[in-house]
Design an enzyme around this catalytic site. Structure first.
Site, mmCIF file in Angstrom:
data_model
loop_
_atom_site.group_PDB
_atom_site.id
_atom_site.type_symbol
_atom_site.label_atom_id
_atom_site.label_comp_id
_atom_site.label_asym_id
_atom_site.label_seq_id
_atom_site.Cartn_x
_atom_site.Cartn_y
_atom_site.Cartn_z
ATOM 1 N N HIS A 528 -2.199 -11.205 53.418
ATOM 2 C CA HIS A 528 -2.321 -12.857 53.266
ATOM 3 C C HIS A 528 -1.786 -14.014 54.277
ATOM 4 O O HIS A 528 -2.676 -15.125 54.567
ATOM 5 C CB HIS A 528 -1.245 -13.460 52.296
ATOM 6 C CG HIS A 528 -0.692 -13.993 51.567
ATOM 7 N ND1 HIS A 528 0.409 -13.778 51.380
ATOM 8 C CD2 HIS A 528 -1.471 -15.681 51.775
ATOM 9 C CE1 HIS A 528 0.835 -15.713 51.264
ATOM 10 N NE2 HIS A 528 -0.457 -16.036 51.262
ATOM 11 N N HIS A 533 -3.362 -18.199 56.078
ATOM 12 C CA HIS A 533 -2.560 -18.987 56.631
ATOM 13 C C HIS A 533 -2.868 -19.185 58.511
ATOM 14 O O HIS A 533 -3.425 -20.382 59.281
ATOM 15 C CB HIS A 533 -1.577 -18.729 56.457
ATOM 16 C CG HIS A 533 -0.345 -18.938 54.800
ATOM 17 N ND1 HIS A 533 0.212 -19.760 54.776
ATOM 18 C CD2 HIS A 533 -1.119 -18.396 53.715
ATOM 19 C CE1 HIS A 533 0.365 -19.994 53.900
ATOM 20 N NE2 HIS A 533 0.068 -19.319 53.324
ATOM 21 N N HIS A 719 -8.039 -17.048 50.151
ATOM 22 C CA HIS A 719 -6.258 -17.285 50.063
ATOM 23 C C HIS A 719 -5.813 -17.504 48.294
ATOM 24 O O HIS A 719 -4.413 -16.468 48.185
ATOM 25 C CB HIS A 719 -5.683 -18.743 50.297
ATOM 26 C CG HIS A 719 -4.427 -18.532 50.076
ATOM 27 N ND1 HIS A 719 -4.019 -20.383 48.984
ATOM 28 C CD2 HIS A 719 -3.466 -18.207 51.536
ATOM 29 C CE1 HIS A 719 -2.945 -19.387 49.409
ATOM 30 N NE2 HIS A 719 -2.198 -19.109 50.315
ATOM 31 N N ASN A 723 -3.000 -14.593 47.011
ATOM 32 C CA ASN A 723 -1.748 -15.364 47.015
ATOM 33 C C ASN A 723 -0.939 -15.528 45.263
ATOM 34 O O ASN A 723 0.203 -15.603 44.374
ATOM 35 C CB ASN A 723 -1.965 -16.748 47.603
ATOM 36 C CG ASN A 723 -0.238 -17.705 46.711
ATOM 37 O OD1 ASN A 723 0.459 -16.658 47.734
ATOM 38 N ND2 ASN A 723 -0.459 -18.053 46.549
ATOM 39 N N ILE A 867 0.537 -23.394 50.411
ATOM 40 C CA ILE A 867 1.496 -22.697 49.637
ATOM 41 C C ILE A 867 1.860 -21.304 50.347
ATOM 42 O O ILE A 867 0.937 -20.702 49.842
ATOM 43 C CB ILE A 867 2.015 -23.122 48.092
ATOM 44 C CG1 ILE A 867 3.178 -22.143 48.086
ATOM 45 C CG2 ILE A 867 1.065 -21.588 47.091
ATOM 46 C CD1 ILE A 867 4.043 -23.282 47.761
#
Length: 867
Positions: A528, A533, A719, A723, A867
């Protein structure tokens, strides 16, 4: 008479020419005023109206795309200033919304068709400029669109003019000559000069190390190593803020105190939109960390920080839990507004705070404990990109034997032979029936340090068998620790095999829990955080520094960067920082980010392509006769099946798009902005990996298509897959525990006797405690929600994002393909043939279903890591 006629005609022509010169071009500006977006600055509305009265207005000047200035033969001619009309009388409702203003430009022949405009804000406060649309521009067919989507601060905050271009894409070599200087100057402005602390109105994209996670001025317990810039701890770069160093360590950047703000600098246009309620979201995360953690620690200790049973653990969803009155929670009520507290811990009105029921226990409260579900989540859960095919037995290690001794697995033939449906181990390997979830090599080097914290855990290897019906069955779990006499003596390991009854069944349940703890930590830290990110942020920075907004690749990629720098900045402040939520709730604790840096050493850009990843893990083989050119060896692999459909749709769209602008490899090679972008992404954004030979050279159209496809895949689908299912799978902590606090009970000990008499209590005392559970669930509920302004894959924020009709047709085709994929996902989920798509817990696999409603849906692929 003839002379009079000629004189009259000439006079009329002069009059017509004069009227032509005075022709008015009508424009419409759409923006959002600050007082709508920020209720803390309601005075902005009054002050801005006062500024209008005294002549301090908002002006716009058109820039020619065809004619240069007679005094500056390089730059396009700039027209006369026009002003937004009726600002004083245009009132905006108190609900967030757009305001539309007319603007009238005198058409000037020496300007001709505009290709850009300058905006000058002489008001007190900033506003968010969305679009300018011009009608009936002489020499141009149809409306002329400028898509801006940018904050415009008062002019005294800027050193240069704010310039916006039309929605027409141009390669650098094809840019109209009058616009080229403006194009180049804009990029120079966005790069900044690398000095000073950046303020909110600055528009600077620059790089920095992850040197702001620790807080050494508050003590060595909060000191953390700098990530990035070294071979020991390589890392992708993050956005520079320019804050001064700490007093204790000049290599560490000082932190913003939590009491002050979560407004860490990111370029203003990268911040959350108003519908995402960034201030509330940020304050909510801050509150979880700053207030709920210390106060709930006292609370949980007063009412037991342990769950006594699985029914007790379900109580936070079914019956809720009541926060007692009195001095214990006075600081919570004093510091957190009641409405915010209700958002963080939703109440039923009777003072009982409870969370939504996670899907994993909605239909059946115990199905998550089955071996079937334990294995299914490796191909259809939160972390389905770790499992690989076993190609040698016993499993070996890649750790340096001089440092770590013998790390070869101790799983022996007698542990698994009778579970292979009559096959020998060699036959099972040759027929692609053996698989492994391997969390051994990545954790073993850190295990000794991790276990000095409150964590007590193991490195793990989990072997699985692919059954005839497509389901995986766990065969054995090996739990390993470093040798007590030193790492170079190798591992001390023990192997556990499936059992359903008695003490052996309880031990097996614990073995699965230790494996799940490792998978949860690797999911959050690597799959993740690091692999989506962290690796995307340098791409955001490089793109804004080197690709003009006019560049077609900028227009292709920009939607896939929305909110990424902002959410990463929030993460550095309260989630991944020293003593932050991640360290408090995930098993590597203070070594979490350091561990992710060590694992980044093995990261390679081309491996992020889904087909490459599947082949590398041995899950798929090249097959030209199969869809997507791959044949899955686990046919019922929901993540891979849906992922390949999404991957292929993205690649087809990117191929259509790039082929429209680049007719040859030479055009790729000669695109100076593109080449600068790719060079900077490698050499600055991922500087610690710049010498790796596997980077695409960006010399061919194929390399461009492949690279853009990877970027879009990582930012959107990858992602989403890791997520948005977090709450529904991990919101019930026993299913995805994040911490283990005790070692496996050994025969002959008091703990072993307790396991025999009360196995559920021992299980719950071993995994995540009540405090970490409450904080962790509160966090992942926020992170798993789609905001109401989410923009999903195949969507754009405005239909006028490009002026190229053929590109719009290709994008429409992309959207239709995604719709077909959605239909296919629903069909497969409803087909009982596919056992892994729903499983014993009755949770259909929808994490790669492209669209979604807002909220906790467990589906939807936003365009970006938002997010």
């Amino acid at each position: 008479m003839l002379g009079e006629i000629v004189e009259t005609l000439v006079g009329r022509k002069d009059e017509d020419d004069e009227q032509q010169k005075k022709r008015i071009i009508k424009g419409r500006v759409v923006l959002m005023k600050k007082n709508v977006l920020d209720f803390n600055d309601l005075a902005a509305s009054v002050l801005d109206r006062f500024h209008e009265l005294v002549g301090h207005k908002v002006s716009l000047q058109l820039i020619s795309s065809v004619n240069t200035d007679s005094e500056n033969r390089v730059k396009g001619k700039v027209g006369k200033a026009a002003y937004l009309e009726k600002w004083i009388t245009t009132f905006t409702s108190l609900t967030p919304g757009d305001s539309a203003f007319d603007v009238s430009f005198d058409w000037e022949e020496e300007v001709g068709v505009p290709g850009a405009f300058i905006i000058n804000n002489l008001h007190h406060s900033e506003f968010y400029l969305k679009t300018l649309t011009l009608e009936h521009v002489p020499g141009h067919s149809g409306p002329l669109h400028f898509v801006c989507n940018s904050w415009i601060y008062p002019a005294d905050k800027y050193k240069t003019h704010r310039v916006f271009f039309t929605n027409k894409s141009y390669l650098p070599s094809e840019t109209p000559a009058p616009l080229l200087p403006y194009r180049e100057e804009e990029l120079v402005n966005l790069r900044g000069d690398g000095s000073g602390q950046l303020e909110e109105w600055d528009r600077v994209y620059d790089y920095a190390y992850y040197n702001d996670l620790g807080d050494p001025d508050k003590g060595q317990d909060l000191a953390r190593p700098v990530l990035g810039g070294s071979s020991e701890y390589p890392y992708p770069r993050r956005g520079r803020t320019g804050r001064p160093p700490t007093k204790t360590d000049p290599n560490s950047e000082s932190r913003i105190p939590l009491l002050m703000s979560l407004n860490i600098y990111v370029p203003r246009d990268e911040r959350f939109g108003h519908l995402k309620m960034s201030d509330f979201l940020g304050y909510g995360l801050k509150s979880i960390f700053q207030f709920l953690l210390p106060e709930f620690k006292d609370l949980c200790e007063s009412i037991s920080n342990e769950f006594d049973s699985f029914e007790d653990a379900c109580g936070i969803y079914e019956g809720g839990f009541k926060l007692p009155d009195g001095p214990l929670l006075k600081s919570i009520y004093d510091n957190i507004p009641l409405e915010l507290l209700k958002q963080l811990l939703p109440s039923d009105g009777e003072g009982l705070f409870k969370f939504p029921m996670p899907k994993v226990i909605q239909e059946d409260k115990s199905a998550w404990r089955t071996d079937e579900e334990f294995a299914r989540e490796m191909v259809a859960g939160l972390n389905p990109m770790i499992i690989s095919r076993l190609q040698e037995f016993p499993p070996t290690s890649n750790l340096d034997p001089e440092l770590y001794g013998n790390q070869t697995s101790t799983i022996a033939p007698h542990h698994i032979q009778n579970q292979l449906d009559g096959l020998t181990i060699d036959e099972a390997i040759k027929t692609n029936r053996l698989y492994i979830l391997n969390h051994h090599d990545s954790l073993m080097p850190y295990l000794r340090r991790i276990n000095t914290t409150t964590t007590k855990t193991y490195a793990s290897r989990t072997l699985l068998f692919l059954q005839n019906d497509g389901r995986l069955r766990p065969l054995a779990i090996e739990l390993s620790q470093p040798h007590p006499d030193g790492d170079h003596f190798g591992a001390v390991s023990k192997v556990y095999t499936p059992s359903e009854d008695g003490i052996e069944g309880s031990v097996w349940q614990l073995a699965k829990a230790y494996a799940a703890v490792n998978d949860s930590g690797v999911h959050q830290l690597i799959s993740h955080w690091l692999h989506t990110h962290a690796v995307i942020e340098p791409v955001v920075i490089a793109t804004n520094r080197q690709l003009s907004v006019m560049h077609p690749i900028y227009k292709l990629l920009h939607p896939h960067f929305r909110d990424t720098m902002n959410i990463n900045a929030v993460a550095r402040q309260v989630l991944i920082n020293a003593g932050g939520i991640l360290e408090a709730t995930v098993f590597p604790a203070k070594y979490s980010m350091e561990l992710s840096a060590v694992i980044y050493k093995d990261w390679a850009f081309p491996d992020q392509a889904l087909p490459v990843d599947l082949v590398k893990r041995g899950i798929a083989v090249q097959d030209s006769n199969s869809p997507h050119g791959l044949r899955l060896l686990i046919e019922d692999y929901p993540y891979a099946v849906d992922g390949l459909e999404i991957w292929s749709a993205i690649k087809s769209w990117v191929e259509d798009y790039c082929s429209f602008y680049y007719a040859s490899d030479d055009m790729v090679q000669n695109d100076r902005e593109l080449q600068s972008w790719w060079k900077e992404l490698r050499e600055k954004g991922h500087a610690d990996k710049k010498n790796e030979s596997w980077w695409p050279k960006m010399q061919t159209l194929k390399e461009l298509i492949d690279s853009c496809t990877i970027i879009i895949w990582v930012a959107s689908a990858l992602h989403a897959a890791v997520n948005f299912g977090q709450y529904h799978y991990a919101g019930y902590m026993p299913n995805r525990p994040t911490i283990s606090r005790r070692f496996m009970p050994e025969p002959g000990t008091k703990e072993y006797d307790e396991l025999r008499t009360n196995p559920d209590k021992v299980f719950l005392r071993t995994i995540t405690a009540r405090l970490q559970t409450l904080v962790g669930i509160a966090l992942i509920e926020i992170l798993s929600r789609h905001s109401s302004d989410e923009i999903y894959l195949g969507q754009r924020d405005t239909p006028e994002w490009t002026a190229d009709a053929q590109v719009l047709e290709a994008f429409d085709k992309f959207g239709k393909k995604l719709g077909e994929i959605e239909e296919g996902i629903v069909k497969m989920n409803n087909d009982g043939k596919w056992k892994n798509r729903v499983g014993a817990v009755k949770v259909p696999y929808t994490l790669l279903y492209p669209t979604s409603e807002d909220g906790l849906t467990g589906k939807g692929i936003p365009n970006s890591v938002s997010i």
